[in-house]
Design a protein around this motif. Structure first.
Motif, PDB file in Angstrom:
ATOM      1  N   GLY A 155       0.801  -1.218   0.000  1.00 59.53           N
ATOM      2  CA  GLY A 155       0.000   0.000   0.000  1.00 59.53           C
ATOM      3  C   GLY A 155       0.832   1.266   0.000  1.00 59.53           C
ATOM      4  O   GLY A 155       2.064   1.246   0.062  1.00 59.53           O
ATOM      5  N   ALA A 156       0.145   2.403  -0.055  1.00 58.20           N
ATOM      6  CA  ALA A 156       0.828   3.697   0.002  1.00 58.20           C
ATOM      7  C   ALA A 156       1.599   3.848   1.312  1.00 58.20           C
ATOM      8  O   ALA A 156       2.631   4.522   1.351  1.00 58.20           O
ATOM      9  N   SER A 197      -3.160   8.139  -4.369  1.00 58.70           N
ATOM     10  CA  SER A 197      -3.931   6.929  -4.065  1.00 58.70           C
ATOM     11  C   SER A 197      -5.419   7.092  -4.305  1.00 58.70           C
ATOM     12  O   SER A 197      -6.081   6.153  -4.758  1.00 58.70           O
ATOM     13  N   TYR A 252       2.709   7.611  -6.866  1.00 59.64           N
ATOM     14  CA  TYR A 252       2.362   6.304  -6.306  1.00 59.64           C
ATOM     15  C   TYR A 252       0.907   6.303  -5.877  1.00 59.64           C
ATOM     16  O   TYR A 252       0.330   7.346  -5.567  1.00 59.64           O
ATOM     17  N   GLY A 303      -2.119   3.433  -4.039  1.00 52.53           N
ATOM     18  CA  GLY A 303      -2.781   2.176  -3.720  1.00 52.53           C
ATOM     19  C   GLY A 303      -3.938   1.985  -4.692  1.00 52.53           C
ATOM     20  O   GLY A 303      -4.578   2.952  -5.112  1.00 52.53           O
ATOM     21  N   THR A 334       0.173  -1.839  -5.376  1.00 52.34           N
ATOM     22  CA  THR A 334       0.438  -0.411  -5.325  1.00 52.34           C
ATOM     23  C   THR A 334       1.155  -0.017  -6.610  1.00 52.34           C
ATOM     24  O   THR A 334       2.176  -0.606  -6.968  1.00 52.34           O
TER      25      THR A 334
END
Length: 361
Positions: free
Chosen positions: A76-77, A174, A191, A193, A204
């Motif tokens: 994930g982030a 995200s 970036y 998620g 991700t």
């Protein structure tokens, strides 16, 4: 209505019904292989075809220029909050724009690895606005400037992104990735998620300008080095194959909706229905965020008191609406209108809000 809920969850969030139906049809036997894609080797030709096609779709839809690489990572982030300073600080300063809950988590994590400077903050306004780009102040030799494009909890969103010159801009997208056109060349790294606009949780997305890497310290563990994944096409270890496959289907769905321009138009229409219900309520509903910072993904609003808000949540759930309670850290109400949330759902919510006001106003 197909019997499905009006899903306004903040994440994991709604997925397109067509995507779910296609995944259902392909679940047991993918491409006549006699296997589900979840059972396949990530070294096999069938999975690698999906993996590479997903990268190609992202390049096409986002018009990603040469010099960038797409990575599919895990964690994930929140893992990126640590990976970014681990790979890029190297004794320098990381600058951050503090816009709320998720920016705060990124800042706290970065402080474990080096020097952090706050380029701007909206704390004085309880994070109910995005700082004016003209107020950003950061060292010109900073390792990077980090922003959180959309704060899901507060309901704010950058309407434009800063021109940082020679300082790489790193952005957590995200909750608004693929919701509108984006000039990737503005960024050193993006970036996100997947579990809001791209697909299910588990993968991700990282879009990285390759010249940023330089000499990553040898002390950084193998799995936390971007160069590890860059050199191996995100196949150094077993990737989250099913999540990547689902992203593939969602990207094809976005392409069928007219790409990012078509999705943005639909999103603005959807969110506008709910903001209009707030703005025309003569104060019965109050939007939390300054008008010029309102999110197209997360609409936050309040009623006159918490008791009335509880009644709203209870009545909405009885009417088939899911996820309208605000985050526990800020209270209030929130409707998350990500890409796959239908216009029908937003029309239904707008009508529900009007009726709730009529009964309780």
């Amino acid at each position: 209505m197909t019997g499905r809920a009006y899903n306004f969850n903040a994440g994991p969030a709604a997925l397109p019904l067509e995507v779910l139906q296609q995944a259902q049809a392909e679940f047991v036997d993918f491409k006549d292989s006699g296997m589900s894609i979840m059972e396949m080797s990530h070294r096999g030709a069938i999975y690698e075809g999906v993996h590479n096609e997903t990268q190609a779709l992202l390049k096409e839809l986002l018009a990603i220029p040469e010099g960038y690489q797409i990575l599919f990572l895990q964690g994930g982030a929140s893992t990126q909050f640590a990976m970014i300073p681990m790979n890029f600080l190297q004794g320098r300063t990381g600058s951050y724009v503090h816009t709320g809950s998720w920016a705060d988590k990124a800042i706290k994590e970065a402080k474990s690895f080096g020097n952090v400077q706050i380029a701007a903050t909206s704390e004085a306004n309880k994070y109910m606005n995005i700082p004016a780009l003209s107020t950003l102040n950061y060292p010109q030799d900073a390792a990077y400037l980090h922003i959180t494009s959309n704060e899901t909890i507060e309901g704010t969103q950058f309407q434009q992104y800063p021109d940082t010159g020679g300082v790489p801009l790193i952005a957590d997208l995200s909750s608004d990735i693929m919701s509108r056109p984006l000039d990737v060349s503005q960024f050193g790294m993006i970036y996100a998620g997947a579990q809001k606009n791209l697909g299910p949780s588990g993968v991700t997305l990282v879009i990285l300008r390759k010249d940023l890497l330089g000499d990553v310290p040898k002390s950084v563990p193998t799995m936390f080095r971007y160069d590890t994944h860059l050199k191996n096409n995100s196949l150094y270890n077993t990737p989250p194959g099913y999540s990547i496959y689902m992203v593939n289907l969602v990207l094809k769905w976005i392409k069928g909706k007219g790409g990012l321009a078509g999705i943005e138009q639909l999103n603005r229409e959807k969110t506008g229905l709910i903001y209009n219900a707030i703005d025309t309520s003569e104060g019965f509903y109050t939007g939390c965020v300054d008008a010029d910072s309102r999110s197209m993904m997360n609409v936050t609003f309040r009623l006159a008191n918490e008791e009335l808000e509880k009644q709203f949540v209870k009545a909405s759930e009885a009417a088939g609406f899911i996820g309208l309670k605000g985050h526990r850290s800020v209270g209030g109400l929130r409707a998350s209108t990500y890409n796959a949330v239908t216009r029908e759902s937003c029309e239904a919510l707008s009508a529900f809000m009007a009726e709730f006001q009529r009964v309780n106003g």
